[in-house]
Design an enzyme around this catalytic site. Structure first.
Site, PDB file in Angstrom:
ATOM      1  N   GLY A   1       0.773  -1.239   0.000  1.00  0.00           N
ATOM      2  CA  GLY A   1       0.000   0.000   0.000  1.00  0.00           C
ATOM      3  C   GLY A   1       0.804   1.289   0.000  1.00  0.00           C
TER       4      GLY A   1
ATOM      5  N   ARG B   1       6.473  -6.030   9.282  1.00  0.00           N
ATOM      6  CA  ARG B   1       6.478  -7.260  10.104  1.00  0.00           C
ATOM      7  C   ARG B   1       6.485  -8.483   9.188  1.00  0.00           C
ATOM      8  NH1 ARG B   1       0.194  -7.626  12.211  1.00  0.00           N
ATOM      9  NH2 ARG B   1      -0.618  -7.519  10.107  1.00  0.00           N
TER      10      ARG B   1
ATOM     11  N   ASP C   1       8.622  -5.165  13.696  1.00  0.00           N
ATOM     12  CA  ASP C   1       7.255  -5.139  14.226  1.00  0.00           C
ATOM     13  C   ASP C   1       7.148  -3.860  15.053  1.00  0.00           C
ATOM     14  OD1 ASP C   1       4.952  -5.273  15.718  1.00  0.00           O
ATOM     15  OD2 ASP C   1       5.156  -7.408  16.182  1.00  0.00           O
TER      16      ASP C   1
ATOM     17  N   TYR D   1     -10.002   3.356  15.729  1.00  0.00           N
ATOM     18  CA  TYR D   1      -9.192   3.991  14.676  1.00  0.00           C
ATOM     19  C   TYR D   1      -9.251   5.510  14.824  1.00  0.00           C
ATOM     20  CZ  TYR D   1      -7.201   4.277   9.896  1.00  0.00           C
ATOM     21  OH  TYR D   1      -6.393   4.506   8.795  1.00  0.00           O
TER      22      TYR D   1
ATOM     23  N   LYS E   1      -5.793   7.533  15.589  1.00  0.00           N
ATOM     24  CA  LYS E   1      -5.286   8.453  14.559  1.00  0.00           C
ATOM     25  C   LYS E   1      -5.360   9.913  15.036  1.00  0.00           C
ATOM     26  CE  LYS E   1      -4.020   5.575  11.297  1.00  0.00           C
ATOM     27  NZ  LYS E   1      -2.623   5.493  10.851  1.00  0.00           N
TER      28      LYS E   1
ATOM     29  N   ILE F   1      -7.810   5.506   0.400  1.00  0.00           N
ATOM     30  CA  ILE F   1      -6.786   5.332  -0.632  1.00  0.00           C
ATOM     31  C   ILE F   1      -6.861   3.874  -1.090  1.00  0.00           C
ATOM     32  CG2 ILE F   1      -4.333   5.542  -1.196  1.00  0.00           C
ATOM     33  CD1 ILE F   1      -5.342   8.197  -0.222  1.00  0.00           C
TER      34      ILE F   1
HETATM   35  P1  NAI Z   1      -1.870  -1.874   3.976  1.00  0.00           P
HETATM   36  O1  NAI Z   1      -2.677  -2.855   4.742  1.00  0.00           O
HETATM   37  O2  NAI Z   1      -1.808  -1.958   2.487  1.00  0.00           O
HETATM   38  O3  NAI Z   1      -0.352  -1.852   4.506  1.00  0.00           O
HETATM   39  C1  NAI Z   1      -0.058  -1.830   5.868  1.00  0.00           C
HETATM   40  C2  NAI Z   1       1.291  -2.490   6.084  1.00  0.00           C
HETATM   41  O4  NAI Z   1       1.589  -2.389   7.477  1.00  0.00           O
HETATM   42  C3  NAI Z   1       1.302  -3.985   5.722  1.00  0.00           C
HETATM   43  O5  NAI Z   1       2.422  -4.277   4.892  1.00  0.00           O
HETATM   44  C4  NAI Z   1       1.409  -4.689   7.070  1.00  0.00           C
HETATM   45  O6  NAI Z   1       2.151  -5.899   7.022  1.00  0.00           O
HETATM   46  C5  NAI Z   1       2.135  -3.629   7.880  1.00  0.00           C
HETATM   47  N1  NAI Z   1       1.943  -3.802   9.328  1.00  0.00           N
HETATM   48  C6  NAI Z   1       0.792  -4.033  10.002  1.00  0.00           C
HETATM   49  N2  NAI Z   1       1.044  -4.206  11.307  1.00  0.00           N
HETATM   50  C7  NAI Z   1       2.380  -4.054  11.470  1.00  0.00           C
HETATM   51  C8  NAI Z   1       3.267  -4.139  12.578  1.00  0.00           C
HETATM   52  N3  NAI Z   1       2.810  -4.428  13.808  1.00  0.00           N
HETATM   53  N4  NAI Z   1       4.578  -3.912  12.377  1.00  0.00           N
HETATM   54  C9  NAI Z   1       5.048  -3.635  11.135  1.00  0.00           C
HETATM   55  N5  NAI Z   1       4.278  -3.594  10.028  1.00  0.00           N
HETATM   56  C10 NAI Z   1       2.952  -3.797  10.208  1.00  0.00           C
HETATM   57  O7  NAI Z   1      -2.448  -0.450   4.450  1.00  0.00           O
HETATM   58  P2  NAI Z   1      -2.218   1.016   3.861  1.00  0.00           P
HETATM   59  O8  NAI Z   1      -3.497   1.491   3.324  1.00  0.00           O
HETATM   60  O9  NAI Z   1      -1.009   1.090   3.029  1.00  0.00           O
HETATM   61  O10 NAI Z   1      -1.996   1.809   5.234  1.00  0.00           O
HETATM   62  C11 NAI Z   1      -0.783   2.480   5.556  1.00  0.00           C
HETATM   63  C12 NAI Z   1      -1.098   3.578   6.563  1.00  0.00           C
HETATM   64  O11 NAI Z   1      -1.968   4.533   5.968  1.00  0.00           O
HETATM   65  C13 NAI Z   1      -1.819   3.087   7.830  1.00  0.00           C
HETATM   66  O12 NAI Z   1      -1.298   3.772   8.948  1.00  0.00           O
HETATM   67  C14 NAI Z   1      -3.259   3.491   7.588  1.00  0.00           C
HETATM   68  O13 NAI Z   1      -3.963   3.682   8.775  1.00  0.00           O
HETATM   69  C15 NAI Z   1      -3.055   4.802   6.825  1.00  0.00           C
HETATM   70  N6  NAI Z   1      -4.197   5.216   6.042  1.00  0.00           N
HETATM   71  C16 NAI Z   1      -4.695   4.430   5.036  1.00  0.00           C
HETATM   72  C17 NAI Z   1      -5.802   4.831   4.317  1.00  0.00           C
HETATM   73  C18 NAI Z   1      -6.414   4.010   3.225  1.00  0.00           C
HETATM   74  O14 NAI Z   1      -7.566   4.292   2.841  1.00  0.00           O
HETATM   75  N7  NAI Z   1      -5.734   3.016   2.680  1.00  0.00           N
HETATM   76  C19 NAI Z   1      -6.449   6.124   4.605  1.00  0.00           C
HETATM   77  C20 NAI Z   1      -5.831   6.875   5.675  1.00  0.00           C
HETATM   78  C21 NAI Z   1      -4.744   6.424   6.350  1.00  0.00           C
END
Ligand code: NAI
Length: 259
Positions: free
Chosen positions: A21, A42, A64, A159, A163, A194
């Protein structure tokens, strides 16, 4: 990946949750702008394949973000391999939907551990090396919060809380670093929906296309965001172009919070 710009040349960047992502998109843009990138997650195997795609001097690292010992080991590794750290992007996050009545206490705590405690642990662990590195080039901490940290929803209790706390913690870190004259900024970005795997949390019984269309109808610009919409903001906020911006919050939301 071929280097196409130099806005982050001479900087070493650690990105958490970079196997997927937004983190993966930020890692790609940072590499293209000349940074050395540490792709941490992680999920070590996915981080390794992401780092391999980037090429250059990027490496994968198991981290992690909820585990203080994992942070210490990661920072020791980075100091050994690169000798410096200039940028920390606290990106790793999870989204567990649920109202104050539906959510279990375990899910509440897990959300706060991954989305909020991680920012505290990570910044605390990274600052000493970032401060030692800031004599050569200025540093930046960038926290990936969410529009959910500014605008609440009934089914996002944990959440929203995590946040929103990241938004305020960002300002505290910014003021601390400013007072100490560390040459390190700290800002938060607040994306709306996103297109990443995290959106599956909003899908329920609908298909992904239906979900994306439904979410897009809520956005004034008429679409949800792409990972690059966030990655470009991250490039700017972590570059020297943004050296006088600290404690700031940037909504990346297609106009949602303007309504
Ligand atoms: P995603 O699910 O595609 O990627 C998240 C990544 O974080 C994954 O690779 C996962 O393995 C890793 N992860 C989860 N727990 C972990 C841990 N304990 N230690 C290390 N890595 C860990 O999600 P995305 O969308 O890329 O989210 C990234 C950030 O953006 C997050 O903080 C999310 O809250 C924020 N965000 C996302 C939005 C969206 O609509 N996709 C909107 C607003 C904020």
């Amino acid at each position: 990946m071929q280097v196409v710009g130099s806005r982050l040349a001479g900087k070493t960047a650690l990105i958490t949750g970079a196997a997927s992502g937004l983190g993966a998109a930020i890692a790609a843009r940072f590499t293209a702008e000349g940074a050395e990138v540490i792709v941490s997650d992680r999920d070590e195997a996915k981080a390794a394949s992401q780092a391999a795609k980037l090429g250059g001097s990027s490496i994968a690292l198991h981290l992690d973000v909820t585990d203080e010992a994992s942070w210490s080991a990661a920072l020791a590794d980075i100091e050994n391999k690169f000798g410096r750290l200039n940028i920390l992007v606290n990106n790793a996050g999870i989204c567990l939907a649920g109202s104050v009545e539906d959510l279990s206490y375990d899910d509440w705590r897990l959300t706060h551990a991954v989305d909020l405690d991680s920012v505290f642990l990570g910044t605390k662990a990274a600052l000493p090396l970032m401060v030692r590195s800031s004599a050569q080039t200025s540093g930046s901490v960038l926290n990936i919060s969410s529009i959910s940290g500014m605008v609440a929803a009934g089914n996002m209790a944990a959440y929203n809380s995590a946040k929103a706390a990241v938004r305020h913690l960002t300002k505290s870190i910014a003021l601390h670093c400013a007072k100490k004259r560390y040459g390190i900024t700290c800002n938060s970005v607040h994306p709306t929906f996103i297109d990443t795997p995290l959106l599956d949390e909003f899908a329920g019984n609908r298909s992904r296309e239906e979900t994306v269309e439904k979410l897009a109808r809520q956005i004034p610009l008429g679409r949800i965001g792409s990972p690059d919409d966030v990655a470009w903001a991250a490039v700017y906020l972590c570059s020297d172009e943004a050296a006088f911006i600290t404690g700031a919050e940037l909504a990346i939301d297609g106009g949602l919070s303007a309504m």
